[in-house]
Design an enzyme around this catalytic site. Structure first.
Site, mmCIF file in Angstrom:
data_model
loop_
_atom_site.group_PDB
_atom_site.id
_atom_site.type_symbol
_atom_site.label_atom_id
_atom_site.label_comp_id
_atom_site.label_asym_id
_atom_site.label_seq_id
_atom_site.Cartn_x
_atom_site.Cartn_y
_atom_site.Cartn_z
ATOM 1 N N CYS A 260 0.827 -1.208 0.000
ATOM 2 C CA CYS A 260 0.000 0.000 0.000
ATOM 3 C C CYS A 260 0.864 1.262 0.000
ATOM 4 C CB CYS A 260 -0.965 -0.035 1.186
ATOM 5 S SG CYS A 260 -2.380 1.078 0.971
ATOM 6 N N HIS A 354 -3.651 -5.376 0.042
ATOM 7 C CA HIS A 354 -3.416 -5.846 1.405
ATOM 8 C C HIS A 354 -3.436 -7.370 1.472
ATOM 9 C CE1 HIS A 354 -3.683 -2.030 3.757
ATOM 10 N NE2 HIS A 354 -4.262 -1.629 2.631
ATOM 11 N N GLU A 356 -2.495 -9.201 3.846
ATOM 12 C CA GLU A 356 -2.811 -9.715 5.179
ATOM 13 C C GLU A 356 -4.299 -10.003 5.328
ATOM 14 O OE1 GLU A 356 -4.137 -5.674 5.454
ATOM 15 O OE2 GLU A 356 -2.280 -6.515 4.654
#
Length: 383
Positions: A260, A354, A356
């Protein structure tokens, strides 16, 4: 939960207004209006530091139905400047719920508004672009709309905002490896979400979470195997200190991974520019192609800026720091925005989304393994 009937008004920078009911705290708030297309994960959204100074509009019509809990927060606080929803759930119906969303917002001082036509509001922002907005409830909503509009137009814009230092940790902390320790990583906190160091820890990595003001000498003293730059808020064009830090990491050929905001800073370190998107990518359903494998992933995203790099393969890095060649590794299939960079002559790569996945799909979790492979290859090369 008894729904709030206090009147509230939402005022956009261009003068358009929406009226509804107060949701959360009573008062006034200002920020950049952004819409999130995720159908779930509102708690992770609210506690994502990347939303600092932004008012989040949920496009999903029914919000609060699963309540809130102490396990799903992505940071120690709610970071959004304000919150806009259509229908507020009257009950919290989930076995993990420990409270209702409206109460959490009120306790956190977050001013919100419900009973808004969020579809019309989102369509307006898609056509007019991201802009400043204010939410006013209770006595704050009783003044003239002209005065409220003047407040909105006097508030700071996101372009040119330097915010990473405002959300970063002020002291270093260690997230230890789970199981056998394989590597250690310096994670520069530009607005990091708690799930990111956890994903690395699960893979046997000691994660040193460090302030945004960390120096290269301090990172060297940790004797880490890799460096990670996190997500975060603000305009990447303002992060000159972090860009210079990253250039020192690249010159030292320490394996690097960024996500990001970290992707935008890698772009800047390599000599590319960045620019503000008309209304950004925010949701958990954005299709991205990994050009190294030609596989399409559904990704979680939250960014309003992007890297201005050519989609041609194997382009020399524009910066004169001898960083070799770079390629755009990932691209958004909705609008061809650069979603990832991969250096071909030094051990560095980044993605705009992202992996995660908090909240979101797990299609991109392999990127953490790719980072471990990069560190392993670097150790072999140095042996």
């Amino acid at each position: 939960m008894i729904l709030n009937t206090t009147a509230a008004v939402l005022v956009l920078e261009d003068g358009r207004t929406f009226r509804g009911s107060a949701y959360g705290a009573i008062g006034e708030t200002l920020g950049e209006a952004v819409f999130v297309t995720a159908m779930s994960g509102y708690q992770e959204t609210l506690t994502d530091p990347s939303y600092h100074r932004q008012i989040v509009i949920q496009t999903a019509p029914h919000i609060g139905n699963t309540g809130v809990n102490d396990a799903d927060d992505e940071s120690a606080q709610i970071w959004v400047a304000g919150y806009v929803i259509r229908d507020a759930s009257r009950v919290s119906s989930n076995w993990r719920s420990q409270g209702d969303l409206a109460t959490r917002l009120e306790e956190s001082g977050v001013v919100g508004i419900s009973d808004v036509d969020t579809r019309a509001l989102t369509l307006h922002l898609r056509e007019a672009g991201a802009m400043r907005m204010g939410i006013f409830s209770g006595p704050a909503a009783e003044v003239s709309e002209a005065d409220l509009l003047a407040k909105v137009q006097a508030s700071p814009q996101m372009s040119g905002a330097q915010l990473a230092e405002e959300v970063s940790t002020t002291s270093a902390r260690l997230v230890p490896a789970q199981g056998e320790r394989k590597f250690s990583v310096a994670a520069v906190d530009l607005g990091i979400k708690s799930m990111t160091p956890q994903r690395l820890s699960e893979r046997g990595v000691d994660v040193h979470v460090l302030p945004a003001t960390i120096t290269f000498e301090e990172i060297q003293a940790l004797n880490v195997d890799g460096v990670f730059f996190s997500n975060g808020p603000g305009d990447p064009a303002t992060a000159d200190d972090q860009v210079e830090l990253l250039r020192e990491v690249l010159r030292a050929k320490i394996p690097f991974f960024g996500i990001c905001f970290g992707n935008q800073l890698l772009g800047r370190a390599l000599g590319f520019g960045t620019y503000k998107l008309p209304f950004g990518h925010r949701g958990i359903n954005v299709p991205v192609m990994d050009r190294t494998t030609d596989k399409v992933e559904i990704t979680s995203q939250n960014h309003g800026f992007a890297v201005d790099a050519p989609l041609d393969r194997d382009v020399p890095a524009p910066h004169d720091g001898d960083f070799g060649r770079v390629t755009v590794s990932h691209v958004c299939l909705n609008d061809d925005v650069v979603e990832g960079l991969q250096c071909l002559d030094i051990p560095a790569f980044s993605v705009q989304f992202h992996p995660e996945a908090a909240a979101g799909p797990h299609d991109s979790s392999y990127l953490f393994d790719r980072f471990l492979d990069l560190m392993s290859a670097s150790q072999v090369a140095q042996a």
